[in-house]
Design a protein around this motif. Structure first.
Motif, mmCIF file in Angstrom:
data_model
loop_
_atom_site.group_PDB
_atom_site.id
_atom_site.type_symbol
_atom_site.label_atom_id
_atom_site.label_comp_id
_atom_site.label_asym_id
_atom_site.label_seq_id
_atom_site.Cartn_x
_atom_site.Cartn_y
_atom_site.Cartn_z
ATOM 1 N N GLU A 268 -6.179 8.679 -9.318
ATOM 2 C CA GLU A 268 -4.929 8.658 -10.082
ATOM 3 C C GLU A 268 -4.632 7.228 -10.543
ATOM 4 O O GLU A 268 -4.088 6.997 -11.615
ATOM 5 C CB GLU A 268 -3.762 9.129 -9.203
ATOM 6 C CG GLU A 268 -4.062 10.390 -8.410
ATOM 7 C CD GLU A 268 -3.475 11.612 -9.050
ATOM 8 O OE1 GLU A 268 -2.521 11.480 -9.826
ATOM 9 O OE2 GLU A 268 -3.996 12.709 -8.766
ATOM 10 N N TYR A 269 -4.969 6.285 -9.660
ATOM 11 C CA TYR A 269 -4.752 4.883 -9.951
ATOM 12 C C TYR A 269 -5.743 4.129 -9.080
ATOM 13 O O TYR A 269 -6.031 4.557 -7.966
ATOM 14 C CB TYR A 269 -3.306 4.499 -9.578
ATOM 15 C CG TYR A 269 -2.690 3.424 -10.439
ATOM 16 C CD1 TYR A 269 -2.639 3.569 -11.818
ATOM 17 C CD2 TYR A 269 -2.153 2.273 -9.876
ATOM 18 C CE1 TYR A 269 -2.071 2.583 -12.614
ATOM 19 C CE2 TYR A 269 -1.567 1.291 -10.666
ATOM 20 C CZ TYR A 269 -1.532 1.461 -12.037
ATOM 21 O OH TYR A 269 -0.960 0.487 -12.823
ATOM 22 N N SER A 270 -6.278 3.035 -9.570
ATOM 23 C CA SER A 270 -7.208 2.278 -8.739
ATOM 24 C C SER A 270 -6.438 1.637 -7.589
ATOM 25 O O SER A 270 -5.228 1.500 -7.648
ATOM 26 C CB SER A 270 -7.904 1.211 -9.568
ATOM 27 O OG SER A 270 -8.619 1.821 -10.613
ATOM 28 N N VAL A 271 -7.135 1.225 -6.540
ATOM 29 C CA VAL A 271 -6.448 0.669 -5.370
ATOM 30 C C VAL A 271 -5.733 -0.647 -5.742
ATOM 31 O O VAL A 271 -4.571 -0.833 -5.419
ATOM 32 C CB VAL A 271 -7.435 0.447 -4.209
ATOM 33 C CG1 VAL A 271 -6.728 -0.235 -3.034
ATOM 34 C CG2 VAL A 271 -8.026 1.781 -3.760
ATOM 35 N N ARG B 42 6.068 13.250 -13.677
ATOM 36 C CA ARG B 42 6.013 12.857 -12.266
ATOM 37 C C ARG B 42 6.435 11.405 -12.044
ATOM 38 O O ARG B 42 6.625 10.982 -10.904
ATOM 39 C CB ARG B 42 4.615 13.090 -11.701
ATOM 40 C CG ARG B 42 3.558 12.270 -12.376
ATOM 41 C CD ARG B 42 2.193 12.696 -11.946
ATOM 42 N NE ARG B 42 1.733 11.971 -10.785
ATOM 43 C CZ ARG B 42 0.489 12.029 -10.318
ATOM 44 N NH1 ARG B 42 -0.380 12.817 -10.920
ATOM 45 N NH2 ARG B 42 0.120 11.327 -9.291
ATOM 46 N N GLU B 57 2.339 10.874 -2.317
ATOM 47 C CA GLU B 57 1.256 10.218 -3.059
ATOM 48 C C GLU B 57 0.591 9.123 -2.223
ATOM 49 O O GLU B 57 -0.625 8.975 -2.248
ATOM 50 C CB GLU B 57 1.785 9.625 -4.375
ATOM 51 C CG GLU B 57 2.258 10.667 -5.389
ATOM 52 C CD GLU B 57 1.109 11.496 -5.963
ATOM 53 O OE1 GLU B 57 -0.024 10.963 -6.058
ATOM 54 O OE2 GLU B 57 1.344 12.673 -6.297
ATOM 55 N N MET B 60 -1.678 10.591 0.222
ATOM 56 C CA MET B 60 -2.869 11.132 -0.423
ATOM 57 C C MET B 60 -3.939 10.052 -0.624
ATOM 58 O O MET B 60 -5.124 10.356 -0.669
ATOM 59 C CB MET B 60 -2.487 11.759 -1.763
ATOM 60 C CG MET B 60 -3.278 13.009 -2.083
ATOM 61 S SD MET B 60 -2.778 13.773 -3.629
ATOM 62 C CE MET B 60 -1.064 14.097 -3.383
ATOM 63 N N GLU B 134 5.252 7.502 -8.659
ATOM 64 C CA GLU B 134 4.275 8.217 -9.484
ATOM 65 C C GLU B 134 2.901 8.340 -8.826
ATOM 66 O O GLU B 134 2.285 9.412 -8.869
ATOM 67 C CB GLU B 134 4.160 7.474 -10.819
ATOM 68 C CG GLU B 134 3.344 8.187 -11.857
ATOM 69 C CD GLU B 134 3.365 7.476 -13.206
ATOM 70 O OE1 GLU B 134 4.245 6.612 -13.427
ATOM 71 O OE2 GLU B 134 2.497 7.792 -14.035
ATOM 72 N N THR B 135 2.414 7.250 -8.243
ATOM 73 C CA THR B 135 1.087 7.282 -7.628
ATOM 74 C C THR B 135 1.075 6.700 -6.209
ATOM 75 O O THR B 135 0.014 6.353 -5.697
ATOM 76 C CB THR B 135 0.078 6.484 -8.494
ATOM 77 O OG1 THR B 135 0.673 5.245 -8.881
ATOM 78 C CG2 THR B 135 -0.316 7.241 -9.745
ATOM 79 N N THR B 197 -2.555 0.544 -4.146
ATOM 80 C CA THR B 197 -2.469 1.994 -3.975
ATOM 81 C C THR B 197 -3.451 2.404 -2.894
ATOM 82 O O THR B 197 -4.612 2.683 -3.160
ATOM 83 C CB THR B 197 -2.799 2.699 -5.309
ATOM 84 O OG1 THR B 197 -2.038 2.094 -6.362
ATOM 85 C CG2 THR B 197 -2.453 4.177 -5.255
ATOM 86 N N GLY B 198 -3.002 2.364 -1.653
ATOM 87 C CA GLY B 198 -3.862 2.708 -0.523
ATOM 88 C C GLY B 198 -4.717 1.532 -0.083
ATOM 89 O O GLY B 198 -4.686 0.463 -0.690
#
Lengths: 476, 228
Positions: A268-271, B42, B57, B60, B134-135, B197-198
């Motif tokens: 969905e999005y890169s890290v 979203r 999210e 996830m 969103e993410t 993101t993670g």
């Protein structure tokens, strides 16, 4: 990088006969393709975002001169430097001069296709500076003395055993009998080795996915975090990039970022999406002391205003090659230069000439999958066709092909003769082949029947069948 | 002729640019107005819906989340996290005022060093500037109190996030940053804005997913549920 694009046919033949490569390429389907579909399923606006992404880049390209000047002014006001490079040679020299001024002995590198395009590593090495690739895939191919075979997955042509073997050969500082059977173990070993390199390096070089005119920022996208360590821990951060990466605003970058990772890896999005603006500020506790952007043209400005301008929208996601039946069969190295797959088939002749790279736009079945998945809606097959036309005009295509096309054109301009010849051919082939149902080989088409059979014509041409079925009273 | 002039002239020639075609004005306007492009549904949540989406999210993408009721509960959550992973009770912490007001002295066994990350730091604790539902993305900015190395070098990155910092979209987060910079009268942009993101990962070996390539192996979010 020395091109072998002119030997595409030999390269492809060798690739198809290489069982290890074929096994490695098989990994693509369950990876990128399935994940992309799942990600798009979760974003109903995906196609609308592609339209907007295309429009943003079109606008930026149509005003490229003005955006570049605006961006440059912002870079400078944030304390950074912009170095313009007409070609690869100029770009290499600029990078070297910065490294030499800082007495750099080693440089770490985040993944950059522009650095590949300008063949930066061999040049730095020749000048006594050690470049260390830090993206895991790039590191693997660097220690194997190979080039990337995919623009976002540079080691996709390798299987795990080959990587293990290379680590055992190069990382001689570790116990020879250590276990390296799990990907986890390989990643941990590379993490440890490269961690020391990050800390020791004098200069960090990254590419850029975007340049933002509004703020003078460069943006990189990674999953490993290597690009961030590269630019944070060194005396200077050098961004090597090309001029078509410009977007007007942060909002515009965000819109394109929404389609980038989904198209590339199916995330969905890169890290890590990292927006860098200038060097460290006076009170910052870390960050590079200098920030440089080397802005490469290398033939791109000449693509503007031509039928190849749309190619400059490319954001290097790799979706076209992930979905290309030719790429999946021959792998990236067969293409012979930096950019493989459909985007490479269009871009490579623009950058190194159609004389050298004329085979690439011919290496397509025109199935259209590349265009259908391109997040920037680049009409790749159409542009490959443009290259084929140019190649034909310049008498670069082989004699047999020219003769065949000339013969076909002669017939196509004479409808009666065309119908007679095609009718005769269909009849004769039908009579000869009906017993078998198909031909395993045909005279004058040995190359074509090598990989497939020709179905036997059923004795009637399409023209005749159409004339028979057409309702009365309508005109053709 | 300089490379710069050569390239720009080449671009102008290719585009057929002429003076007075209004290009400069169009560009100036486009850059200045921060116009938003369409934002997916979203990304349009706020309040409780944004909170819920952010948690879903972020999980996830393999971040872990420990919700706490108040600021005073943060030290306990950090200590519990360290214990659960058998990590020493020692962290490198961002020297930022937003973390300084948390009552760390309630946990005297927790050893805290404030500053940029050292190569041997195992765990970092940082604030975030905003979070994007969103993410499940965190937005961190560099500054005197928030060195970037803390986000990258340690194996475990713990962030302290307030629910009120969660916004729907990246665009919302940029607007917040612009407002904050205007308020402070600082430079236009921080040196670095990290969207995270993670935890770090790679798929470079046969497309098999492995966590912890170069950045943190784990990303843990202590979420203060301060929504009204």
């Amino acid at each position: 990088m020395q091109s072998t694009s002119h030997s595409f046919k030999d390269n492809a033949r060798a690739a198809m006969a290489n069982p290890t490569l074929q096994r490695a390429m098989g990994n693509m389907r369950h990876g990128f393709l399935a994940k992309r579909l799942a990600a798009i399923d979760r974003l109903p606006e995906f196609d609308a975002l592609r339209d907007r992404a295309r429009d943003i880049k079109n606008h930026a390209l149509e005003h490229l001169d003005v955006y570049l000047e605006a961006w440059e002014a912002k870079v400078v006001s944030a304390g950074g430097h912009v170095h313009w490079a007409r070609d690869a040679e100029e770009a290499r020299r600029i990078v070297l001069a910065i490294c030499q001024r800082l007495d750099a002995r080693t440089v770490t590198k985040g993944k950059s296709m522009i650095a590949e395009e300008i063949a930066l590593n061999p040049f730095l090495e020749a000048n006594g500076i050690v470049p260390v690739e830090t993206d895991l895939g790039e590191y693997i191919i660097q220690i194997r003395n190979e080039s990337p075979s995919h623009i976002i997955a540079p080691a996709i042509h390798l299987v795990q055993d080959q990587i293990e073997q290379s680590f055992r050969e190069i990382h001689t500082q570790f116990d020879r009998d250590r276990p390296l059977v799990e990907p986890r173990q390989l990643v941990d070993e590379a993490r440890g080795v490269l961690r020391d390199k990050f800390i020791a390096a004098d200069v960090g070089i990254t590419g850029a996915n975007f340049l933002v005119a509004e703020t003078g920022s460069s943006i990189i996208v990674t999953n490993e975090g290597n690009g961030d360590l590269t630019q944070t821990l060194t005396k200077a951060h050098i961004v090597v990039t090309s001029l078509e990466k410009i977007v007007p605003t942060l909002e515009d970058a965000q819109t394109i970022l929404r389609v980038l990772a989904r198209s590339a890896t199916g995330q969905e999005y890169s890290v890590y999406t990292t927006v860098s603006t200038g060097p460290r500020r006076p009170n910052d506790l870390d960050g590079p002391g200098e920030y440089h952007v080397v802005l490469l043209d290398n033939g791109r400005s000449r693509m503007l205003g031509t039928e190849f301008q749309d190619m400059l929208r490319c954001i290097r996601c790799g979706a076209c090659m992930n979905h290309c039946p030719v790429y999946a069969t021959v792998g990236g190295h067969a293409y012979g230069w930096v950019y493989p797959g459909p985007m490479g088939a269009v871009l490579t002749p623009s950058l190194i000439g159609v004389d050298e790279a004329g085979h690439l736009p011919n290496a397509s079945t025109f199935c259209g999958k590349c265009e259908s998945v391109c997040p920037m809606r680049i009409p790749l097959p159409k542009m490959m066709r443009h290259w084929r036309e140019r190649e034909f005009e310049r008498h670069l295509s082989p004699a047999a092909m020219r003769w065949g096309i000339a013969a076909w054109a002669f017939l196509a301009k004479r409808p009666k003769l065309y119908r007679w010849v095609s009718g005769l051919t269909a009849n004769v082939l039908g009579l000869l082949g009906r017993a078998h149902g198909s031909f395993r080989n045909l005279p004058l088409a040995g190359g074509w029947t090598l990989g497939r059979d020709m179905p036997t014509p059923q004795g009637e041409t399409f023209h005749r069948a159409w004339a028979r079925r057409r309702p009365r009273g309508t005109h053709s | 002729m300089s490379a710069r002039d050569d390239i720009l002239d080449g671009v102008r020639w290719s585009l057929g640019r002429s003076d007075g075609d209004g290009a400069a004005e169009r560009v100036r306007q486009r850059i200045g107005e921060h116009r938003r492009n369409p934002i997916p549904t979203r990304g349009q949540d706020n309040g409780a819906a944004a909170l819920k989406r952010f948690i879903a999210e972020a999980e996830m993408v393999s971040a872990t989340i420990a919700p706490v009721a108040a600021e005073a509960d943060v030290p306990g959550a950090v200590v519990a996290y360290l214990a659960s992973h058998n990590l020493p009770a020692r962290v490198a912490m961002a020297p930022d005022p937003s973390l300084a007001r948390i009552p760390w002295s309630d946990r005297p066994t927790l050893e805290i060093r404030r500053g940029a990350a050292h190569p041997d730091d195992q765990v970092s604790v940082t604030p975030v500037f905003a979070a994007i539902a969103e993410t499940g993305t965190l937005m961190l900015i560099s500054g005197p109190g928030t060195p970037t190395t803390l986000n990258l070098l340690p194996d475990d990155h713990i962030v302290v996030l307030r629910a009120s910092q969660i916004v729907g979209s990246y665009e919302d987060a940029w607007d917040q940053l612009r407002r904050a910079r205007e308020r402070d009268g600082t430079l236009d942009m921080p040196r670095t804005v990290n969207f995270i993101t993670g935890p770090s990962r790679t798929g470079d070996i046969e497309q098999k997913l492995v966590m912890g390539a170069h950045g943190p192996r784990r990303l843990h979010i202590v979420l203060i549920e301060d929504h009204g």
